[in-house]
Design an enzyme around this catalytic site. Structure first.
Site, PDB file in Angstrom:
ATOM      1  N   ASP A 122      13.921   5.464  49.679  1.00  0.00           N
ATOM      2  CA  ASP A 122      14.606   5.445  48.384  1.00  0.00           C
ATOM      3  C   ASP A 122      15.206   6.823  48.113  1.00  0.00           C
ATOM      4  O   ASP A 122      14.870   7.805  48.787  1.00  0.00           O
ATOM      5  CB  ASP A 122      13.628   5.054  47.266  1.00  0.00           C
ATOM      6  CG  ASP A 122      14.342   4.480  46.038  1.00  0.00           C
ATOM      7  OD1 ASP A 122      15.580   4.427  46.042  1.00  0.00           O
ATOM      8  OD2 ASP A 122      13.654   4.079  45.078  1.00  0.00           O
ATOM      9  N   ASP A 124      10.891   8.998  40.786  1.00  0.00           N
ATOM     10  CA  ASP A 124      10.927   9.453  39.393  1.00  0.00           C
ATOM     11  C   ASP A 124       9.588   9.123  38.725  1.00  0.00           C
ATOM     12  O   ASP A 124       8.667   9.933  38.735  1.00  0.00           O
ATOM     13  CB  ASP A 124      12.102   8.787  38.678  1.00  0.00           C
ATOM     14  CG  ASP A 124      12.365   9.358  37.297  1.00  0.00           C
ATOM     15  OD1 ASP A 124      11.450   9.961  36.712  1.00  0.00           O
ATOM     16  OD2 ASP A 124      13.479   9.182  36.779  1.00  0.00           O
ATOM     17  N   THR A 148       8.831   2.029  40.748  1.00  0.00           N
ATOM     18  CA  THR A 148       9.569   1.219  41.717  1.00  0.00           C
ATOM     19  C   THR A 148       8.900   1.260  43.086  1.00  0.00           C
ATOM     20  O   THR A 148       8.726   0.226  43.743  1.00  0.00           O
ATOM     21  CB  THR A 148      11.030   1.716  41.831  1.00  0.00           C
ATOM     22  OG1 THR A 148      11.646   1.635  40.537  1.00  0.00           O
ATOM     23  CG2 THR A 148      11.822   0.869  42.811  1.00  0.00           C
TER      24      THR A 148
END
Length: 209
Positions: free
Chosen positions: A108, A112, A116
């Protein structure tokens, strides 16, 4: 009421991403991935270039999954945006079969909140476990999938979810909690690159002051 302060932006160029991936590739190669699972498509494609070896003639295959945390999708409520990971694309109905016995690297752009990545790892592991349950017990361990994670940028901030400690984790660069502007999101790429270079020049001036 005070206006909300605009978050600090960090504009990242294609060359920045390419060089971070190149610098990370040797360490990632030690994991010996034989498939890439792309949440971030561009980083996965660049990484594949650096995973080629004389022993492995074929390219490492790239499989794509789509996960949305901040995007407003049809039927979503305001409360869901930023709070709930929505699956928009998956490996298919036989995801577990595709993964059995593989060394799968999830790729990815940015780590953050980690929600996810946590979702991707846990859901893919569930797919594998469902498939393993259909095998004779003596065959399961040999067919268990090894997962690892690579992100171009890891934000140094409190995370809202975790990745299991036994899963290798690679980050191209650790950065402060700033707003990342990636080049593939830019409409005017020349302006994006100009602003990125302007910010780098300003940082160089500050370092020399």
């Amino acid at each position: 009421m005070a206006a909300l302060q605009e978050p600090e932006h960090l504009r990242v160029t294609y060359n920045d991403v390419h060089n971070l991936i190149r610098a990370s590739a040797q360490k990632i190669a030690e994991f010996k991935p034989d498939m890439l699972i792309a949440i971030g498509f561009f980083p996965a494609r660049v990484l594949r270039t650096f995973l080629k070896t004389p022993e492995r003639k074929a390219n490492v295959p790239i499989h794509a999954i789509g996960l949305s945390l901040y995007e407003s999708l049809p039927g979503m409520t305001a409360e869901q945006i930023g709070a709930e990971v929505i699956r928009t694309q998956w490996l298919g109905p036989e995801s577990g079969k595709i993964l059995l016995g593989r060394r799968a690297l999830i790729v990815d752009e940015v780590d953050d909140s980690r929600k996810t990545l946590h979702y991707a790892v846990s859901e893919l592991q569930k797919d594998v476990e469902r498939e393993l349950a259909q095998l004779p017990e003596a065959e399961r361990e040999a067919k268990r999938t090894a997962f690892a994670v690579f992100v171009v940028h890891n934000k140094l901030k409190p995370k809202l979810a975790e990745i299991p400690a036994d899963i290798p984790y690679f980050a191209g660069e650790e950065i402060e909690d700033v707003w990342l502007d990636y080049p593939w999101e830019a409409v005017d790429i020349e302006e994006h690159d100009r602003l990125a270079e302007e910010a780098k020049a300003k940082k160089r001036e500050q370092a020399q002051a």
